[in-house]
Design a protein around this motif. Structure first.
Motif, PDB file in Angstrom:
ATOM      1  N   LEU A 154      -5.634  12.176   0.117  1.00  0.00           N
ATOM      2  CA  LEU A 154      -5.279  11.204  -0.830  1.00  0.00           C
ATOM      3  C   LEU A 154      -4.605  11.969  -2.029  1.00  0.00           C
ATOM      4  N   ARG A 155      -3.721  11.511  -2.789  1.00  0.00           N
ATOM      5  CA  ARG A 155      -2.975  11.848  -3.910  1.00  0.00           C
ATOM      6  C   ARG A 155      -3.077  10.940  -5.041  1.00  0.00           C
ATOM      7  N   ALA A 189      -8.936  -1.411   1.309  1.00  0.00           N
ATOM      8  CA  ALA A 189     -10.118  -0.752   0.503  1.00  0.00           C
ATOM      9  C   ALA A 189      -9.575  -0.031  -0.797  1.00  0.00           C
ATOM     10  N   LEU A 190      -8.529   0.672  -0.667  1.00  0.00           N
ATOM     11  CA  LEU A 190      -7.894   1.682  -1.883  1.00  0.00           C
ATOM     12  C   LEU A 190      -7.426   0.791  -2.938  1.00  0.00           C
ATOM     13  N   ARG A 217      -4.745   4.113  -8.904  1.00  0.00           N
ATOM     14  CA  ARG A 217      -3.860   3.959  -7.726  1.00  0.00           C
ATOM     15  C   ARG A 217      -3.799   5.479  -6.945  1.00  0.00           C
ATOM     16  N   VAL A 218      -4.205   5.294  -5.684  1.00  0.00           N
ATOM     17  CA  VAL A 218      -4.037   6.547  -4.866  1.00  0.00           C
ATOM     18  C   VAL A 218      -2.811   6.119  -3.532  1.00  0.00           C
ATOM     19  N   GLU A 219      -2.357   7.194  -3.028  1.00  0.00           N
ATOM     20  CA  GLU A 219      -1.838   7.142  -1.862  1.00  0.00           C
ATOM     21  C   GLU A 219      -2.251   7.881  -0.589  1.00  0.00           C
ATOM     22  N   VAL A 220      -2.226   7.593   0.481  1.00  0.00           N
ATOM     23  CA  VAL A 220      -2.466   8.147   1.408  1.00  0.00           C
ATOM     24  C   VAL A 220      -1.674   9.354   1.988  1.00  0.00           C
ATOM     25  N   THR A 221      -2.007  10.731   1.788  1.00  0.00           N
ATOM     26  CA  THR A 221      -1.067  11.713   2.583  1.00  0.00           C
ATOM     27  C   THR A 221      -1.455  11.960   4.008  1.00  0.00           C
ATOM     28  N   GLY A 222      -2.499  11.614   4.648  1.00  0.00           N
ATOM     29  CA  GLY A 222      -2.721  11.892   5.627  1.00  0.00           C
ATOM     30  C   GLY A 222      -4.372  11.456   6.149  1.00  0.00           C
ATOM     31  N   GLU A 259     -10.420  13.935   0.832  1.00  0.00           N
ATOM     32  CA  GLU A 259      -9.935  15.032   0.013  1.00  0.00           C
ATOM     33  C   GLU A 259      -8.953  14.328  -0.930  1.00  0.00           C
ATOM     34  N   LEU A 260      -9.336  14.360  -2.272  1.00  0.00           N
ATOM     35  CA  LEU A 260      -8.639  13.631  -3.136  1.00  0.00           C
ATOM     36  C   LEU A 260      -7.702  14.970  -4.072  1.00  0.00           C
TER      37      LEU A 260
END
Length: 155
Positions: A105-106, A83-84, A90-95, A134-135
């Motif tokens: 996400l960050r 999905a991302l 671009r975002v990365e999963v932080t938890g 939460e971005l």
């Protein structure tokens, strides 16, 4: 039409069946149709070659149907990544907290400035387990320009 939109339309139709016994009959009809479609999908999914199935999983309607029938072949992490990957930024999963359904996400690069709603929409059909996003806000960058030119001396 997305699986979420379809679900809302079905619920509206069931809500309209308020006569005695009509609501139970409507719910039974939906259960029977769901079971029928689920059996067909359960036979279809394993018959697809992996490249074709991979392309089909990118389609939100197909992903939603497979999740609805508990037939999606990917785990939650892979579905979130899928999905991302379709976001313009671009975002990365932080938890991820499964107890609350919160995905953190960050941003990994500056881009269009996608917000939580954009991310939630991308996740809706691929990872319904995610109920909140939460971005992390991108840090404000200091703009550095050229040094001002010294004023010409007046004589």
């Amino acid at each position: 039409m997305t699986a979420e939109q379809t679900g809302l339309r079905i619920q509206q139709a069931l809500d309209a069946l308020t006569d005695t016994g009509a609501e139970q009959a409507g719910e039974q009809l939906v259960r029977e149709l769901m079971e029928f479609y689920g059996q067909g999908l359960a036979r279809l999914v394993p018959a697809l070659p992996p490249p074709a199935l991979g392309r089909m999983l990118d389609d939100p309607a197909v992903a939603g149907l497979l999740l609805l029938h508990d037939l999606h072949p990917e785990d939650l992490t892979a579905r979130i990544d899928r999905a991302l990957a379709n976001l313009p930024e671009r975002v990365e999963v932080t938890g991820f907290d499964p107890a609350t359904g919160t995905l953190r996400l960050r941003r990994t690069a500056t881009g269009c400035g996608c917000g939580e709603q954009d991310v939630e929409a991308a996740l809706a059909c691929h990872a319904p387990e995610v109920t909140a996003v939460e971005l992390e806000r991108a840090p404000q960058l200091l703009q550095i320009g050229t040094r001002p030119q010294p004023a010409a001396e007046v004589r």
